[in-house]
Design a protein around this motif. Structure first.
Motif, PDB file in Angstrom:
ATOM      1  N   SER A 197      58.258  73.503 -35.300  1.00  0.00           N
ATOM      2  CA  SER A 197      59.039  74.734 -35.217  1.00  0.00           C
ATOM      3  C   SER A 197      60.031  74.658 -34.066  1.00  0.00           C
ATOM      4  O   SER A 197      59.759  74.058 -33.032  1.00  0.00           O
ATOM      5  CB  SER A 197      58.092  75.913 -35.009  1.00  0.00           C
ATOM      6  OG  SER A 197      58.843  77.067 -34.733  1.00  0.00           O
ATOM      7  N   PHE A 250      61.170  77.241 -38.912  1.00  0.00           N
ATOM      8  CA  PHE A 250      59.867  76.621 -39.053  1.00  0.00           C
ATOM      9  C   PHE A 250      59.956  75.589 -40.170  1.00  0.00           C
ATOM     10  O   PHE A 250      60.499  75.866 -41.237  1.00  0.00           O
ATOM     11  CB  PHE A 250      58.828  77.692 -39.395  1.00  0.00           C
ATOM     12  CG  PHE A 250      57.432  77.181 -39.493  1.00  0.00           C
ATOM     13  CD1 PHE A 250      56.628  77.108 -38.357  1.00  0.00           C
ATOM     14  CD2 PHE A 250      56.903  76.759 -40.710  1.00  0.00           C
ATOM     15  CE1 PHE A 250      55.334  76.629 -38.442  1.00  0.00           C
ATOM     16  CE2 PHE A 250      55.605  76.267 -40.782  1.00  0.00           C
ATOM     17  CZ  PHE A 250      54.821  76.211 -39.655  1.00  0.00           C
ATOM     18  N   SER A 267      59.590  81.291 -36.250  1.00  0.00           N
ATOM     19  CA  SER A 267      59.433  80.556 -35.002  1.00  0.00           C
ATOM     20  C   SER A 267      57.968  80.576 -34.610  1.00  0.00           C
ATOM     21  O   SER A 267      57.318  81.613 -34.713  1.00  0.00           O
ATOM     22  CB  SER A 267      60.284  81.220 -33.928  1.00  0.00           C
ATOM     23  OG  SER A 267      59.751  80.952 -32.682  1.00  0.00           O
ATOM     24  N   SER A 273      52.923  83.009 -34.023  1.00  0.00           N
ATOM     25  CA  SER A 273      54.353  83.303 -33.925  1.00  0.00           C
ATOM     26  C   SER A 273      54.633  83.968 -32.593  1.00  0.00           C
ATOM     27  O   SER A 273      53.733  84.469 -31.928  1.00  0.00           O
ATOM     28  CB  SER A 273      54.785  84.208 -35.066  1.00  0.00           C
ATOM     29  OG  SER A 273      54.390  85.523 -34.771  1.00  0.00           O
TER      30      SER A 273
END
Lengths: 686, 719
Positions: free
Chosen positions: A408, A413, A439, A456
């Motif tokens: 990522s 991602f 992300s 995340s």
């Protein structure tokens, strides 16, 4: 204890980027460090100098200045002309704001912390007001004719000093006009150089301005009259940085020759009240340019092109012998850049802008301790995966089965499916990632490679089901309401039932993956978590903290295990607690449930929970094999910590199977060999 | 360096000081202000920096102040006692002492003691101690008697040690002194008997005390004019028991014993004491500051108008009654240099008043050796001391010796010196030797005919002298061309300056062979080369080729070689026979052994005549050849010069005199030889350099073996 075949890997060609700026925050005792690739790292000096947060870099964002303002808010400015504020909770960039003055070379927060000053390429000094959630442009100071390379506020906030090329200007903050202009001598060892760049200025409360410049001078100016008071020629090359202690009784400068000089305000004679600045101590801990220095109450902090972050304690300020009293050199990140597929014996290396996949070699030979075995097959470089875009990779992972790779960046991602056909591998990107998987701060595959866990940066934990070439979003554990703290570390139990997640400060949360709910929270501890893992069968969660404590927490019982309590009661060996790098990886032996394998940068250790713990009198680390001792002696002296210091600096170590270990080393010499050559200094006889 | 600054008088007002002087000077709660209590009815508060009184209070006519006023630092009030029992407490605003707080106590007060940080203590004449607050709560409370009848408190002092108040007071009864230490918090009172030591009938005139972590160091000035130190433990090993304390001598004869006026002693800091009194029976009174560590007088000040024998010291000020007025002398002790600490005593020219020795005796324990022992041990020491005392005659031999030196003949002096040296080494041995030599040399200078050579030789051989102690010694020896003495000095003294070394060298080279024959120099550094020179001669050709692995045949470019080879016999002769006689060789060896610094030696070497330089060079070259005959590159003999010394001196001589030597035809052969020698050395080193490259390669190979490359599989066994 056990004999292992160790794959000793030195082909991880990792070179940390050089350090560009450091900014010390006295309030929280934290240090912000920016590197030349735009990465910003936060070190918690109270938590044993642990790198607790980082913001990934960006190719176009060369950070030139870094400062703390309004207490705990962190700002950076760079050559892209933007001022950025970092969100230290959610670990992302809050906003970026163009200063419209071209590349920004310098930035300084006002003594009150409410204003921000930037010096730009076009010669303008711009004042920004810091509002609770943003910054607001207030006004320009008188435009200068060349770029503003350094800025410093007078502690009263009424005047500022700005270093430019060939001169230093003093501005009145109220009117914004230049009060004085002090021309810096271009002469360098009798030869007139083309330009004299004022790399750093410091404005003291008594009106003295200290400047450092490219001619190797440290100069003291009187800001009231605009005259040169004193000049020290300290280097044959540029003096690039300066930092003054809060008490204004000492300051530190860093030179392009790698030397750091300490200046102190000392009485002219003993008992006299008249004081003068004296160059007291030179330190040579760097081989390359010292681009930046900071002065904490107890230490001189320096960093530069040679990528080391050096903390040099001031012995006169350190009262007790503890972590603060030792010289510290931080070179490697405190997070894991390597993941490993045990089934296929693959290693995935994470670099700033690409990933490398390697297959380990093999041998059929056997040998005794210390032997190097002949290779029947060498290691292969299978894959070189370049990222798209200018952003640095935040995290990456390869699945245990070796058929998935995920990584990522800040905005995207990526998930790849790998197919192995004999010696060929094919790579297929899984497209159409859902929007919430934009992300990730941490990625982890379950042991059977059917599930993917993603932390995340909004604080949510996503579980994704992988089957065949497709994926299905199963669940998202949302952060508890009101918290935005990002999770940085994940651990999953080998049976796939439990998922542990840890942020930077709060405790470790354990989730039940089957029932998709929060199972329990391990009590919060004062020091951040540096590594954690869940043991097979017992489902004990082993947590290492930055103060070198290791806890074992039974997830099913929701309590610390007896062993952990015993350890806490007796305490760790003092040498164990004195290590200065954090434990970055923990793993377990599939056949020996009593063993915990963990490592930091300088040692690898197997803790055997069945053996007695060492006390402070026993020898913690014995590099020599027991020779002619009887079994009784051996049993009596044996203790739980089996340590090996053969591999260093050790970036990764894991168990591939019962009898095989993989150790990834990164010798410092190899890093130095890849750095630009340092300024050549004439040594005696050369 | 301790220094007394210019004195000043506090007030022109003549204080009503009685024959006893003032009652006391005490600190007030402000740093610069002091309470002065005269022996009559008045208390005056002075501001010292302004030199003026801020306030003055008097008791009623008929009343008399019996205890100096002190400041209660906790409240800022002043406390005084008049008529032994009546306590008065007042502050700055009060005008009349009659109207202030009054408390009548049930017993007579000896003194009120107050220091910063605790409440004042009241010490009663019977030895009981009360806190002021506790006393004021019930002024009529019964005060117990602590000390016995006829025991009188002589002196007292109050300390705060680790925030615990500690009170010490000294009592006297029939010439015996007792020290009481009261730990005020724990209410432990410990009594010690002060043993007076050898001089039983001395009277202690003044006390002072300083305190460190474990001990109270009680210093006392006795009537014999010496200062003694007694260490009293703060925490007694065995409280309740009566224990004895032994005192050790700290400073000798600082004041005259039978002075008419009073004497006083005050500790200024750890190392300094101030003594008030007349240094000699007849002289005027003096305030002197002594360093007890180095036992030196730091500074002194004459007080011609006489004092009351009282001295107070607070902060940076010394207070005393000079004449009729209160005088303040600021005292400063700045960081001092060793040279400064070694004494500021003027060199006394008058032979009659040789009061203090110039030489510091570093060997005697400076108050640290004789600490507190428990009573049994201390008694044992006392006994031993008594024996020693009885052994020593009334006049110590050292003094006798010194007086002998001044008057008697050489013969007699020699006998006396020998007698003294035969004695067991006394603690002040160094000092006496130093004084003796200085005395002898002074007499030498005064009487040109007087030269007690044997004496000096004996004294030098005691190993306690050095050049800096008696610079005149070598000067006289040089004047007298006494090579034997010079050799001895070169061997014994560690600190001879290069100029003197060079002067010695000049004499050694220039002195005639015949006069050398008469002298008796130490020959142990010289080996008789002539004995085996015949045997060597056969080996000569071979050794020269083999030495240092250099083969002169390889040396092609040397055109002077042929010239040399023309007279091979000359060469062999030159190199095998020693160019100087044995005795001169011994002297020159002493020079070679002496320590020097090149920079300082070089300019002096230039003054030596060229033929002497050549001679010395020849000798050195000869020594070098002898050296290289040997596999170990050493010379035979007991204490021969080393190869390094020889080479260094060759270099030095050539550096200093090359232009001269190169012009001399007789030195040509020598220079050529030396040139060849250097060349051979260079080629040896170049060979070594070549080997070094191979070694480095080997090392590299070894390193490569350790360097495992980028990937390997290894076996690791954890134990």
């Amino acid at each position: 204890m056990g004999e292992f075949k160790v794959h000793r890997v030195r082909f991880f060609n990792y070179v940390p980027s050089g350090i560009r700026c450091v900014a010390y925050n006295n309030q929280s005792n934290r240090l912000a460090v920016s590197r030349t690739d735009g990465t910003v790292e936060i070190y918690n000096l109270s938590a044993n100098y642990f790198q607790e947060k980082f913001f990934p870099g960006h190719e176009s964002r060369a950070t030139e200045a870094l400062c703390w303002a309004e207490g705990q808010r962190l700002f950076s400015a760079g050559l892209n002309g933007e001022i950025m504020e970092y969100d230290l909770q959610a670990l992302n960039i809050k906003y970026a704001m163009d200063a419209f003055g071209g590349p920004i070379w310098s930035m300084a927060a006002s003594p009150s912390g409410s204003q921000l000053l930037v010096g730009c390429e076009d010669g303008s000094v711009k004042l920004f007001q810091i509002t609770p959630d943003k910054i607001q442009f207030e006004r320009n100071f008188d435009r200068q004719k060349s770029r503003i390379l350094s800025l410093s506020w007078h502690p009263s906030g009424t005047h500022i000093a700005a270093g430019s090329i060939d001169y230093i200007s003093v501005f009145d903050v109220k009117s914004g006009s230049a009060v004085h202009k002090m021309i810096v001598d271009r002469q360098y060892m009798g030869v007139s150089k083309r330009k004299c760049i004022v790399w750093g200025v410091a404005f003291l409360s008594d009106g003295t301005i200290i400047s450092v410049d490219s001619a190797g001078k440290v100069q003291f100016w009187d800001s009231a009259t605009g005259t040169l008071v004193k000049s020290h020629l300290i280097a044959n090359a540029d003096v690039q940085s300066i930092a003054v202690a809060d008490q204004e009784d000492s300051f530190v400068v860093g030179t392009a020759e790698g030397t750091v000089f300490h200046f102190q305000l000392v009485p002219v004679t003993s008992n006299s009240s008249e004081k003068q600045w004296v160059r007291t101590k030179p330190f040579q801990h760097h081989t390359h340019d010292v681009r930046t220095v900071a002065h904490s109450p107890t230490a001189l902090i320096s960093g530069g092109t040679d990528t080391h972050l050096v903390f040099r304690p001031l012995m006169e300020k350190v009262q007790v012998k503890n972590y603060d009293a030792a010289l510290r050199k931080i070179t490697f990140p405190h997070r894991c850049l390597i993941s490993c597929s045990k089934k296929r014996q693959l290693l995935l290396f994470q670099f700033a802008h690409h990933l490398e996949l390697w297959r380990l070699g093999s041998t059929v030979a056997t040998g005794k301790n210390g032997d190097t075995l002949p290779l029947s097959k060498n290691a292969d470089h299978l894959l070189h995966l370049k990222t798209k875009g200018p952003e640095n990779i935040i995290c990456s992972c390869i699945s245990p089965c070796g058929s998935w790779i995920a990584y990522s960046t800040v905005s995207r991602f990526f998930l790849y499916r790998l197919n192995y056909e004999h010696d060929n591998i094919s790579l297929k990107r899984v497209s159409k990632m859902p929007a919430f998987l934009r992300s990730a701060l941490q990625i982890l595959f379950s042991e059977d490679s059917t599930k993917l866990f993603v932390a995340s940066n909004q604080g949510a934990l996503h579980i994704v089901q992988l089957s065949g070439g497709s994926f299905k979003h199963l669940h998202a554990f949302q952060p508890q309401s009101g918290t935005v703290e990002a999770m940085c570390l994940l651990a999953v139990s080998p049976d796939g039932n439990w998922l542990a997640a840890s942020g930077t400060s709060a405790g470790v949360h354990v989730y039940n993956v089957k029932q998709l709910k929060l199972h329990c929270t391990v009590p919060a501890y004062n020091f951040p978590v540096t590594a954690m893992a869940i043991a097979p069968n017992t489902n004990n969660l082993v947590i290492a903290h930055s103060d070198q404590q290791v806890f074992e927490y039974s997830i099913p019982d929701k309590q610390y295990t007896d062993w952990s309590r015993t350890v806490q009661k007796q305490g760790f060996h003092h040498l164990w607690l004195q290590r200065d790098t954090p434990i970055t990886h923990i793993s377990f032996h599939p056949k020996r449930p009593m063993h915990i394998l963990l490592h930091d940068a300088y040692m690898f250790c197997i803790i055997d929970k069945s053996l007695p713990l060492p006390n402070d009198k026993t020898l913690l680390y014995n590099p020599f094999p027991p020779t002619n001792e009887s079994d009784v002696v051996r049993r009596r002296t044996a203790h739980a910590f089996k340590i090996s210091k053969i591999y260093k600096p050790l970036l990764f170590m894991d168990l591939l199977d019962e009898r095989t270990l993989v150790a990834v080393e990164r010798p410092l010499d190899d890093i130095i060999a890849q750095l630009p050559p340092p300024i050549k200094k004439k040594k005696f006889g050369t | 360096m301790a220094a007394l600054e210019e004195e000043f008088t506090l007030s022109s007002v003549v204080l009503s000081a009685g024959p006893e002087g003032l009652l006391g000077v005490e600190q007030s709660d402000k740093t610069d202000q002091f309470l002065v209590t005269d022996s009559g009815r008045t208390v005056i508060l002075y501001k010292v920096s302004d030199q003026k009184p801020l306030g003055s209070w008097s008791v009623k006519q008929g009343q008399i102040i019996t205890c100096p006023a002190v400041c209660n630092f906790q409240t800022g009030e002043y406390v005084v006692v008049h008529d032994n029992k009546v306590l008065r407490i007042w502050n700055n605003e009060d005008v009349n002492l009659d109207k202030v707080f009054k408390a009548t106590l049930s017993a007579e007060v000896y003194r009120i003691l107050s220091v910063q940080g605790t409440e004042p203590l009241v010490l009663f004449k019977e030895g009981a101690v009360r806190g002021l607050e506790a006393l004021l709560a019930d002024p009529q409370q019964k005060i117990e008697t602590v000390i016995s009848d006829e025991e009188v408190i002589k002196w007292t002092k109050f300390f705060v040690v680790f925030r615990h108040p500690v009170l010490i007071f000294i009592t006297e009864k029939h010439g015996n002194y007792f020290a009481y230490v009261q730990m005020f918090n724990s209410r432990i009172l410990t009594k010690y008997t002060l043993l007076l030591g050898q001089d039983e009938n001395s009277v202690i005139k003044s006390f002072t005390a300083s305190v460190d972590r474990k001990f109270i160091s009680l210093m006392s000035l006795s009537s014999d004019g010496c200062i003694y130190e007694t260490l009293i433990p703060i925490r007694p090993a065995d409280p309740g028991k009566n224990q004895s304390l032994v005192k050790s001598l700290l400073l000798k004869a600082v004041v005259s014993g039978n002075a008419r006026n009073g004497v006083a002693l005050t500790a200024l800091d750890q190392d300094h004491v101030a003594v008030l009194g007349s240094p000699l029976a007849a002289s005027k009174e003096c305030l002197s500051v002594w360093n007890i560590k180095f036992q030196t007088l730091q500074t002194s000040k004459e007080l011609p108008q006489g004092t009351s024998g009282q001295l107070w010291y607070y902060g940076e000020h010394l207070f005393m009654l000079h004449g009729k007025s209160l005088t303040v002398i600021p005292y400063k002790c700045e960081v001092s240099s060793l040279a400064g600490a070694l004494g500021k005593l003027k060199h006394s020219q008058d032979p009659g008043t040789h009061v203090v020795s110039h030489f510091v005796n570093w060997e005697t324990p400076q108050g640290c050796g004789l600490g507190f022992q428990n009573s049994e041990q201390s008694r044992r020491i006392l006994r031993r001391r008594k024996i020693e005392v009885s052994l020593q005659p009334e006049v110590p031999p050292s003094k006798q010796l010194l007086s002998t030196i001044m008057k008697d003949s050489e013969k007699h002096i020699e006998v006396e010196v020998r007698k003294f040296l035969a004695l067991k080494q006394t603690p002040d041995f160094h000092t006496v030797i130093g004084d003796t030599v200085t005395g002898l040399l002074e007499r030498c200078k005064a009487e040109p005919s007087f030269y007690p050579r044997n004496c000096l030789m004996q004294l030098i051989q005691t190993h306690v002298l050095s050049y800096s102690l008696c610079p005149d010694l070598m000067e006289i020896a040089l004047k007298k061309k006494d090579v034997q003495l010079l050799q001895l000095c070169l061997q014994q003294f560690p600190d001879i300056p290069e100029s003197v070394t060079c002067a010695c060298l000049k004499i050694f080279l220039s002195i005639g062979d015949d006069s050398l024959q008469e002298t008796d120099v130490n020959m142990e550094s010289v080996f008789d080369y002539s004995i085996n020179s015949v045997h060597d001669e056969k080996m000569e050709e071979q050794t020269e080729i083999l030495q240092n692995g250099f083969n002169p045949e390889e040396d092609k470019c040397n055109n002077c070689d042929q010239e040399l080879n023309k007279k091979p016999q000359d060469e062999t002769k030159e190199s095998t026979s020693c160019p100087v006689v044995q005795k001169r060789a011994a002297l020159l060896n002493a020079i070679l052994h002496s320590a020097y610094s090149e920079t300082f030696l070089l300019p002096h070497l230039k003054d030596i005549p060229a033929q002497h330089i050549t001679l010395f060079l020849k000798y050195l070259y000869f020594l070098y050849l002898k050296c290289s005959e040997n596999a170990t590159m050493t010379l035979p003999g007991i204490h021969p010069p080393t190869l390094n010394q020889i080479m260094d001196w060759i270099c030095l001589l050539l550096d200093a005199n090359f232009t001269v030597v190169v012009m001399m035809p007789e030195a040509k052969r020598l220079l050529i030889n030396l040139y060849k020698l250097v060349k051979s050395q260079i080629s040896v080193y170049s060979e070594l350099n070549k080997i070094e490259v191979s070694f480095r390669e080997l090392q590299k190979l070894n390193q490569e073996k350790n360097n495992r490359g980028l990937y390997s599989i290894e076996v690791l066994e954890l134990f």
